[in-house]
Design an enzyme around this catalytic site. Sequence first.
Site, mmCIF file in Angstrom:
data_model
loop_
_atom_site.group_PDB
_atom_site.id
_atom_site.type_symbol
_atom_site.label_atom_id
_atom_site.label_comp_id
_atom_site.label_asym_id
_atom_site.label_seq_id
_atom_site.Cartn_x
_atom_site.Cartn_y
_atom_site.Cartn_z
ATOM 1 C CG HIS A 322 38.675 39.778 44.993
ATOM 2 N ND1 HIS A 322 38.257 38.584 44.453
ATOM 3 C CD2 HIS A 322 38.208 39.785 46.271
ATOM 4 C CE1 HIS A 322 37.582 37.903 45.359
ATOM 5 N NE2 HIS A 322 37.525 38.608 46.470
ATOM 6 N N GLY A 323 39.925 43.200 42.031
ATOM 7 C CA GLY A 323 40.633 44.453 41.797
ATOM 8 C C GLY A 323 41.350 44.491 40.466
#
Length: 466
Positions: A322-323
Site C-alpha cells: 500500500h505504500g
Amino acid sequence: MVFSSLIFLFVFLPIVLVLYFITPNRFKNVILLLSSLFFYTWGEGDLVLLLIGSSVFNYFIARYIQGKNKKAGLVLSIFFNLGLLGFFKYFNFTIDNINQILSLFGMHSETLNNASKIALPIGISFYTFQALSYCIDVYYGKIRANKNYIEFATYLCMFPQLVAGPIVRYIDIEAKFKERQPNIESISNGVERFMIGFSKKIIIANPLSQIADEIFAMNYADLSTSLAWLGIFAYSMQIYFDFSGYSDMAIGLGKMFGYDFLENFNYPYISKSIKEFWRRWHISLSSWFKDYLYIPLGGNRKGATRTYVNLFIVFATTGLWHGASWNFIVWGLFYAVFLVIERLGFNKVLEKLPKVIAHIYALFVIVIGWVFFRANSLTAAVSYILSMFRLAGNDWANFRFVINNHYIFTIIVGIILSIPFPKLKAYIDAHEGAKIVRDVFVVLAFVVAVCFMVGSGYSPFLYFRF
C-alpha cells in the site's frame, strides 16, 4: 485524467465508446489499447513508456516460460516485476531509512543525501501484480501465453482498472478478448454501475474527506476524544466510499466494453471478525496475496506456528504494497496480530457472542487500524490514538465548526449504504415499478454528483497514491 472529471465524462469516454462500437470486432482491442495508453499518458506523460516496456517484457517472458526454461523464465519475471515496483515505489523509502540508521551512529553519506527522489508512477502497484499473476499462471499451466501482443497489452493497460484496480487476472477475462459482444443490457448495467460509483465518490467520499482532513490537520495533543473519533470515523467511511466507488466505476466501464471484472468489495463494515473483513475488503488484493504468496509459503498446511508466520509475512507485505512507509507495514502487522488471535481460539468466542458485540469488536479494530493508514507518521498515529482514549475535552464549539447539516446528511447516507438490504433488493428486482424508481434515483444522484464535481474541481482517488 481521472474518472471524476469533466474531460473524462464528456469528452474522452464518449469518443472512445463511439470509436469502439463502430470499429469491427477484430480491431476493438486496438482501439481499447490506444485509448488506454492515451488515458495514461494524459496524466503520467513519459512514464507511459514504463507501462509499455512492462507489457513488452511480460509478453515475451510468458512465452519463454511456456517453453523449455519454465523456472528460469519465472525467476526473470519475478525479478523484473518486483524490481520495477521496488525501484520506483521503495527507492526513496530505502534511502531515507539508510540515512536514519547512519545518523544514529553519527555518520552521513553525501551520496545518499543527494540521491534524486524517484517519482511514483500511478498504477504501478496494480499493473505489476497483474503481470506477475499472468506469468505465474502460465508457469503452472493454468493459462496459455497469449501469442497476440495486442490482446495481452490490452489486458495489462486497459484504462478502466489501470490506475487503481481492481486487480484483474488474465484467467478471469481471457475468453472475452476474442468473444465479447457488448449488448444493450450489459451497456445499461455498466452505465448504471458507473453512475453509482461516481455518486459514491463525489456525494459521500469527498465531503467526508473534508471532515477527516480538517480534524487530522489539528494538533493531536489538543484534540478532544469525541473529535478524534469523529475524524477517524469520517476517514473510515471516506476510504470505503472512495475506493469502492472507483471499483464500481471500473466494473461499470468494463461492462460497457464487454468485460466482466470480479467484485472488489462486499459490504466490509458489516463484518463480525477481522477474517471476515479481509474476505470483504479489496477482494482482488486479498485473493491475490492468498493465491500467490500465502499458499506458496505453505498456507495453513504446515502446522499452526508456520501458519502464523505466514500470516505475518503476508500482511506485512500487504501493508508495504500500500505504500513505502512504516505506517503501512505496522497497519498490515496490526491486522496479522488479530488474525492470529482469532485463529488461536477467539473466533470460537466471537461465534458464541451476540452478533452485535462481534460486529462492534470488528469495527473497533478496523477503525483503529485506519489511524495508522491515515496518519503521516507512526508518532502521529500513536498520538492520535491516545487522543481517542484520554477522555478529555469539551469540543461543542469544534463540532459546530467541523460539522454542518450537509455533513450530517452525508454521514447518515454513508451509514445506510454501508449495510446490505437483501429483502429490499429482492423486491426491487422482482417489480418493474420499483426498478424504475431505483433507476430514476441513480440518475438523479449522478446529476447531483456532476453538479458537485463542477463546483469542487479536481478530486483524485485515494488509492492513486498506493
